[in-house]
Write a protein that holds these residues in place. Structure first.
Motif, PDB file in Angstrom:
ATOM      1  N   GLU A  54     -52.850  -8.296 -23.039  1.00  0.00           N
ATOM      2  CA  GLU A  54     -51.659  -7.018 -22.478  1.00  0.00           C
ATOM      3  C   GLU A  54     -51.886  -5.819 -23.377  1.00  0.00           C
ATOM      4  O   GLU A  54     -52.855  -6.304 -24.603  1.00  0.00           O
ATOM      5  N   LYS A 116     -43.771  -5.829 -18.666  1.00  0.00           N
ATOM      6  CA  LYS A 116     -43.563  -6.352 -19.296  1.00  0.00           C
ATOM      7  C   LYS A 116     -41.907  -5.405 -20.192  1.00  0.00           C
ATOM      8  O   LYS A 116     -42.365  -4.468 -20.568  1.00  0.00           O
ATOM      9  N   GLU A 165     -39.108 -16.208 -19.003  1.00  0.00           N
ATOM     10  CA  GLU A 165     -39.557 -16.867 -20.294  1.00  0.00           C
ATOM     11  C   GLU A 165     -38.268 -17.900 -21.378  1.00  0.00           C
ATOM     12  O   GLU A 165     -36.955 -17.086 -20.936  1.00  0.00           O
ATOM     13  N   ARG A 188     -42.987 -17.259 -30.210  1.00  0.00           N
ATOM     14  CA  ARG A 188     -42.100 -16.094 -30.944  1.00  0.00           C
ATOM     15  C   ARG A 188     -40.841 -16.147 -30.777  1.00  0.00           C
ATOM     16  O   ARG A 188     -40.324 -15.774 -29.827  1.00  0.00           O
ATOM     17  N   SER A 217     -47.432 -15.148 -26.971  1.00  0.00           N
ATOM     18  CA  SER A 217     -47.486 -14.902 -28.662  1.00  0.00           C
ATOM     19  C   SER A 217     -48.107 -15.608 -29.427  1.00  0.00           C
ATOM     20  O   SER A 217     -48.186 -16.628 -29.220  1.00  0.00           O
ATOM     21  N   GLY A 218     -48.658 -14.686 -30.451  1.00  0.00           N
ATOM     22  CA  GLY A 218     -48.989 -15.479 -31.710  1.00  0.00           C
ATOM     23  C   GLY A 218     -50.223 -16.122 -31.664  1.00  0.00           C
ATOM     24  O   GLY A 218     -50.459 -16.891 -32.164  1.00  0.00           O
ATOM     25  N   GLY A 239     -51.402 -10.475 -26.999  1.00  0.00           N
ATOM     26  CA  GLY A 239     -51.748  -9.013 -27.160  1.00  0.00           C
ATOM     27  C   GLY A 239     -52.045  -8.456 -28.532  1.00  0.00           C
ATOM     28  O   GLY A 239     -53.111  -8.593 -27.947  1.00  0.00           O
ATOM     29  N   GLU A 240     -51.668  -8.903 -29.030  1.00  0.00           N
ATOM     30  CA  GLU A 240     -52.233  -8.567 -30.424  1.00  0.00           C
ATOM     31  C   GLU A 240     -53.398  -8.604 -31.097  1.00  0.00           C
ATOM     32  O   GLU A 240     -53.396  -7.754 -31.582  1.00  0.00           O
TER      33      GLU A 240
HETATM   34  O1  IGP Z   1     -48.766  -9.618 -29.139  1.00  0.00           O
HETATM   35  P1  IGP Z   1     -48.421 -11.219 -29.252  1.00  0.00           P
HETATM   36  O2  IGP Z   1     -47.748 -12.519 -30.292  1.00  0.00           O
HETATM   37  O3  IGP Z   1     -50.152 -11.883 -28.575  1.00  0.00           O
HETATM   38  O4  IGP Z   1     -47.489 -11.150 -28.189  1.00  0.00           O
HETATM   39  C1  IGP Z   1     -47.625 -11.397 -26.430  1.00  0.00           C
HETATM   40  C2  IGP Z   1     -46.663 -11.183 -25.890  1.00  0.00           C
HETATM   41  O5  IGP Z   1     -46.610 -12.557 -25.372  1.00  0.00           O
HETATM   42  C3  IGP Z   1     -45.168 -10.744 -26.440  1.00  0.00           C
HETATM   43  O6  IGP Z   1     -45.665  -9.073 -26.628  1.00  0.00           O
HETATM   44  C4  IGP Z   1     -43.827 -10.921 -26.121  1.00  0.00           C
HETATM   45  C5  IGP Z   1     -43.660 -12.106 -24.885  1.00  0.00           C
HETATM   46  N1  IGP Z   1     -42.591 -11.509 -24.468  1.00  0.00           N
HETATM   47  C6  IGP Z   1     -42.051 -10.868 -25.055  1.00  0.00           C
HETATM   48  C7  IGP Z   1     -40.714 -10.501 -24.649  1.00  0.00           C
HETATM   49  C8  IGP Z   1     -40.743  -8.233 -24.438  1.00  0.00           C
HETATM   50  C9  IGP Z   1     -41.506  -8.023 -25.299  1.00  0.00           C
HETATM   51  C10 IGP Z   1     -42.490  -8.934 -25.661  1.00  0.00           C
HETATM   52  C11 IGP Z   1     -42.994  -9.764 -25.910  1.00  0.00           C
END
Ligand code: IGP
Length: 260
Positions: A54, A116, A165, A188, A217-218, A239-240
């Motif tokens: 991401e 996104k 999601e 998350r 995420s995470g 992402g992060e």
């Molecule tokens: O940075 P991370 O923890 O790796 O997460 C990425 C991504 O899953 C996260 O940005 C995200 C998942 N679903 C979303 C919905 C809206 C905005 C952002 C997101």
């Protein structure tokens, strides 16, 4: 009001403004409207690693991730690393992204691109297509079953893949329908920002096998992926972990290398 309610409220106002400035007929005239899209779900099914990387400058839970990189470098770096697809945040107010970021990513690589965004209107799907996306995200927490059906069917008619999601069992049960390609479990909680890979683990058995399962995420190391693969996950949205470094492409390269 929780942050997700706040974001969607702002989004409704934003989309109404955008609609008043750029009519759908103009979006449909984009040359990108004719571009054959690439299926992310097909790529994930045939991949050993399944990384979706991401582009994210900041988020409501982290005010600064990286503000110095160019989208072009990040997209090319991710492509060179061998990721399956790239996710591009297009929300401006909370994530510091834009549709222009999506367009730049499109011009910079051939990866399937995920817009996104907090989708609350069909207009945003036309924007996604016009700015070069291959995949759209639908977030069950902010949509009714009827909206999920309407938007996913419209996306399919535009040849876009759909990633739906969820974060809990209720959202999952509400959402299962044939017009979805991938089911993403967000580790998350978008209302509290708590992160736990257990969310992916516990929901995995409830997701029918006809959908590609994506854990989101995470995810900060390859051990997490090894842990999630036995639960049937074939896609991993990161992402992060990449964006916090000076060279996200190089980080993704090292990450994928240690997975193989
Ligand atoms: O940075 P991370 O923890 O790796 O997460 C990425 C991504 O899953 C996260 O940005 C995200 C998942 N679903 C979303 C919905 C809206 C905005 C952002 C997101």
């Amino acid at each position: 009001m929780n942050i997700l309610d706040k974001i969607t409220l702002d989004k409704r106002k934003e989309v109404e403004l955008r609609k008043s400035l750029i009519p759908t007929s103009q979006l449909e005239q984009s040359v990108l409207f004719e571009r054959p899209t690439v299926s992310l779900s097909d790529k994930l099914r045939n991949s050993k690693t399944g990384i979706i990387a991401e582009h994210k400058r900041r988020s409501p839970s982290k005010s600064v991730i990286n503000h110095t990189l160019s989208v072009q470098d990040v997209a090319q770096g991710y492509e060179d690393a061998g990721v399956c697809g790239m996710s591009v945040l297009t929300d401006g107010k909370y994530f510091g992204g834009s549709l222009d970021d999506l367009l730049t990513a499109r011009a910079s690589c051939n990866l399937p691109l995920l817009r996104k965004e907090f989708i609350i209107d069909e207009y945003q799907l036309l924007e996604a297509k016009a700015y070069g996306a291959d995949v759209i995200l639908l977030i069950a927490a902010i949509l009714t079953r009827e909206e999920i059906k309407k938007y996913s069917e419209f996306a399919k008619s535009l040849n876009l893949d759909v990633l739906l999601e969820v974060h809990n069992e209720e959202e999952l049960h509400k959402s299962i329908m044939p017009s979805l390609d991938m089911l993403g479990v967000n580790n998350r909680n978008l209302k509290t920002f708590d992160v736990s890979l257990n969310t992916s683990k516990s929901l995995s058995t409830l997701i029918p096998n006809d959908f590609v399962k994506v854990s989101e995420s995470g995810i900060s190391n390859t051990e997490a992926i090894k842990e999630l693969q036995p639960y049937g996950y074939q896609g991993f949205l990161i992402g992060e972990n990449f964006m916090k470094t000076d060279n996200p492409g190089a980080s993704a390269t090292a990450f994928i290398k240690s997975l193989l």
